[in-house]
Design an enzyme around this catalytic site. Structure first.
Site, short mmCIF file in Angstrom:
data_model
loop_
_atom_site.label_atom_id
_atom_site.label_comp_id
_atom_site.label_asym_id
_atom_site.label_seq_id
_atom_site.Cartn_x
_atom_site.Cartn_y
_atom_site.Cartn_z
N SER A 128 -0.28 -26.71 23.35
CA SER A 128 -1.00 -25.83 24.21
C SER A 128 -1.28 -26.83 25.38
CB SER A 128 -2.31 -26.12 23.32
OG SER A 128 -3.28 -25.48 24.69
N LYS A 183 -3.89 -24.76 15.94
CA LYS A 183 -3.32 -24.62 17.01
C LYS A 183 -3.73 -22.95 17.40
CE LYS A 183 -0.78 -23.38 21.14
NZ LYS A 183 -0.28 -22.42 20.93
N HIS A 186 -7.40 -22.39 18.20
CA HIS A 186 -7.51 -22.54 20.00
C HIS A 186 -7.39 -21.42 20.26
CE1 HIS A 186 -5.61 -23.67 23.73
NE2 HIS A 186 -6.22 -24.66 23.38
N ASN A 187 -6.23 -21.20 19.62
CA ASN A 187 -5.57 -19.67 20.99
C ASN A 187 -6.92 -18.51 20.88
OD1 ASN A 187 -3.91 -20.78 21.51
ND2 ASN A 187 -2.24 -18.99 21.19
P1 NBP Z 1 10.87 -18.54 24.43
O1 NBP Z 1 9.50 -18.73 23.42
O2 NBP Z 1 11.01 -17.50 25.46
O3 NBP Z 1 12.06 -18.46 23.69
C1 NBP Z 1 13.25 -18.61 24.26
C2 NBP Z 1 13.82 -20.10 23.51
O4 NBP Z 1 14.47 -19.60 22.01
C3 NBP Z 1 15.38 -19.83 24.37
O5 NBP Z 1 15.63 -21.44 24.35
C4 NBP Z 1 16.56 -19.45 23.61
O6 NBP Z 1 17.63 -19.66 23.68
C5 NBP Z 1 15.87 -19.95 21.85
N1 NBP Z 1 16.03 -18.81 20.71
C6 NBP Z 1 15.84 -17.60 20.96
BR1 NBP Z 1 15.00 -16.23 21.93
N2 NBP Z 1 17.08 -16.44 19.56
C7 NBP Z 1 17.63 -18.32 18.85
C8 NBP Z 1 18.49 -18.44 17.95
N3 NBP Z 1 18.81 -17.63 17.16
N4 NBP Z 1 18.26 -19.56 17.86
C9 NBP Z 1 19.27 -20.52 18.54
N5 NBP Z 1 17.70 -20.06 20.01
C10 NBP Z 1 17.16 -19.36 19.96
O7 NBP Z 1 9.85 -19.65 25.01
P2 NBP Z 1 8.85 -20.41 25.93
O8 NBP Z 1 8.59 -19.19 26.31
O9 NBP Z 1 9.83 -21.46 26.05
O10 NBP Z 1 8.28 -20.54 24.19
C11 NBP Z 1 8.79 -21.82 23.41
C12 NBP Z 1 7.62 -21.70 22.03
O11 NBP Z 1 6.94 -22.61 22.55
C13 NBP Z 1 7.99 -20.16 21.56
O12 NBP Z 1 7.23 -20.33 20.33
C14 NBP Z 1 6.29 -20.41 21.85
O13 NBP Z 1 5.52 -19.50 21.53
C15 NBP Z 1 5.51 -22.14 22.25
N6 NBP Z 1 4.56 -22.17 23.53
C16 NBP Z 1 4.90 -21.62 24.91
C17 NBP Z 1 3.96 -21.45 25.04
C18 NBP Z 1 4.05 -21.12 26.84
O14 NBP Z 1 3.32 -20.41 27.75
N7 NBP Z 1 5.62 -20.01 26.65
C19 NBP Z 1 2.94 -22.60 25.28
C20 NBP Z 1 2.62 -22.79 23.99
C21 NBP Z 1 3.48 -22.87 23.33
P3 NBP Z 1 18.95 -19.46 24.55
O15 NBP Z 1 18.65 -19.02 26.13
O16 NBP Z 1 20.34 -19.09 23.64
O17 NBP Z 1 18.86 -17.52 23.82
#
Ligand code: NBP
Length: 477
Positions: A128, A183, A186-187
């Site tokens: 988080s 987690k 938490h959310n």
């Molecule tokens: P995203 O949730 O937007 O995911 C994008 C990533 O997933 C890219 O690297 C993409 O690769 C990859 N991907 C996908 Br989509 N499908 C794939 C597949 N079939 N095989 C391999 N790679 C694949 O990214 P994020 O916002 O950085 O979040 C990442 C994780 O962290 C998520 O689970 C999210 O829920 C969690 N999270 C996010 C936050 C936040 O504030 N954003 C906070 C806490 C947790 P590509 O570049 O090739 O499309």
């Protein structure tokens, strides 16, 4: 070079997490399905530390020292399974896959089980703090095996946020899905916190008659007291922000339909399965859902309601103090509900979660970080078997002190027609728990009447049924 850790999935979260590891002196292998992201990371931030850019899965795995530590930061759901299927065949017994995404804990349990059969440790780790947290220090909630945590823990401690007393905001929450479960809750608590803050804002605006800028100042004052928290702090920032294009308060130019990604909804769904009353969190999820029903809201705009009447200046100031009390008391209730759900999950799945440790790692890095969490930790440290946060003497006393104002605020909201589902649910929970007798006795009578569902008596053991359709004699069931 061999990397101590690898990160695959280099969108905002993965990229910043990889940079965080590198800035802390680790050699980090980086990989992404689309190679351009990997290249961009190394080009832009390569000077921050030691990165090993890998274009293929094989290169990535080969770059890691053994046992391998492979962090997956891809979109939760099918992409996570796809990545596991791609990498697992390339790994060896003892290697670790760490899923830092927002996975559902049931998926984490399944993945952990499947990979354990192949000798691979699967660590579902809740992270988080958003993208800033990932870079500068998130709160980390890892599950998985004790063995994997021995290898991983010191690295996670290094990159995690530190609480005010210097303690790292990471702890081994428990086996398999425990980290992702915590987690999730938490959310859910985050949803409730945000909803309560939103209701406080709406009351200050509609009942007290304050402007967003004035309300921002009130929140700033609150943030120097017991409500001191990241969410209160950013609320003041958002409320004082003025839209450049129109000169209006920013909050007045944003469409009032709240979106959600699902973790709040999961918290409520799982609470329903576990039979835990998380009414405050549920109201927060429903409030977002109600806000999104644009057509329904438009069709309802002419429904009757009271005419709002603004308070005088001195009345408004006194009202604001009451709202602070109501907000604080409601916040105690939503944390009480959230920790109840964690305790119930821990019981159901045999996780043996240390609730004080959970409060401790939420003190820094995460979205709900707050001074308040120190007090929750102290309550559980003093009594690990505390049946409820409300059973803690300090919290009970604070609510006792707040309750008159809490009720007054609720009365004002009802009288003026301002919807405060979070405050109302919190107060109803509190009064429900306090009640010497609940109408549940009547419910049992009704159930026995229409369905012969039986009831228990206050004065004798056993199950009983009344012959409602006949002579109304009572029989033992
Ligand atoms: P995203 O949730 O937007 O995911 C994008 C990533 O997933 C890219 O690297 C993409 O690769 C990859 N991907 C996908 Br989509 N499908 C794939 C597949 N079939 N095989 C391999 N790679 C694949 O990214 P994020 O916002 O950085 O979040 C990442 C994780 O962290 C998520 O689970 C999210 O829920 C969690 N999270 C996010 C936050 C936040 O504030 N954003 C906070 C806490 C947790 P590509 O570049 O090739 O499309």
């Amino acid at each position: 070079t061999s990397a101590q850790i690898g990160v695959t999935g280099l969108a905002v979260m993965g990229r910043n997490l990889a940079r965080n590891f590198a800035r802390n002196g680790y050699t980090v292998a980086v990989h992404n399905r689309t190679v351009s992201r990997t290249k961009a990371l190394v080009e832009e931030f390569g000077q921050e530390g030691d990165f090993v850019a890998a274009e293929t899965a094989e290169e990535f795995v080969a770059a890691l020292e053994r046992p391998r530590r492979l962090v997956v930061m891809v979109k939760a759901g099918e992409p996570t399974d796809a990545v596991i299927q791609e990498f697992a065949p390339l790994l060896e017994p003892g290697d670790m896959i760490i899923d830092g995404g927002n996975a559902h804990f049931a998926d984490t349990r399944r993945r952990e089980r499947e990979l354990r059969e192949r000798g691979i440790h699967f660590v579902g780790a809740g992270i988080s703090g958003g993208e800033e947290g990932a870079l500068h220090g998130p709160s980390i909630m890892p599950g998985g095996s004790v063995e994997s945590h021995q290898s991983l823990g010191p690295m996670l401690e290094k990159i995690s946020a530190k609480a005010a007393d210097g303690a790292p905001c990471v702890t081994h929450v428990g086996p398999d899905g425990a980290g992702h479960f915590v987690k999730m809750v938490h959310n859910g608590i985050e949803y409730a916190d945000m909803q309560l803050i939103g209701e406080a804002y709406q009351l200050l605006r509609d009942v007290a008659g304050y402007s967003p800028a004035q309300i921002a100042d009130i929140f700033r004052t609150w943030n120097t007291g017991r409500l001191d928290s990241y969410l209160i702090e950013i609320t003041a920032e958002v409320l004082s922000h003025v839209d450049a294009a129109t000169g209006k308060p920013f909050v007045d130019v944003v469409v009032d339909q709240a979106e959600q990604k699902g973790t709040g909804r999961w918290t409520v769904q799982i609470a329903l399965d576990l039979g835990v009353p998380v009414s405050g969190i549920a109201e927060a999820v429903f409030a977002r859902s109600l806000s999104g029903h644009a057509a329904l809201r438009a069709a309802s705009r002419d429904l009757a309601g009271p005419k709002p009447s603004a308070l005088s200046e001195s009345e408004a100031a006194a009202f604001a103090d009451r709202v602070e009390q109501a907000l604080y008391a409601s916040k105690i209730v939503s944390y009480t509900q959230g920790f109840h759900e964690i305790a119930a999950g821990s019981e159901e799945y045999g996780w043996d979660i240390d609730l004080g440790a959970v409060a401790s790692i939420w003190r820094g890095g995460c979205i709900i970080r707050a001074a308040f969490l120190d007090r929750i930790r102290a309550a559980y440290d003093a009594r690990p078997d505390l049946p409820s946060l409300l059973s803690d003497e300090t919290f009970a006393r604070e609510i006792a002190d707040a309750q008159d104002d809490w009720r007054e605020v609720q009365i004002a909201a009802v009288r003026q027609g301002v919807a405060t589902p979070g405050f109302a649910a919190a107060l109803a929970y509190y009064d429900g728990l306090r009640a010497p007798r609940l109408p549940a006795a009547l419910t049992q009578g009704q159930r026995d009447f229409f369905g012969a569902h039986t009831y228990r008596r206050v004065d004798r053991d056993g199950a009983f049924h009344t012959l409602w359709g006949g002579d109304r004699d009572e029989v033992t069931a």
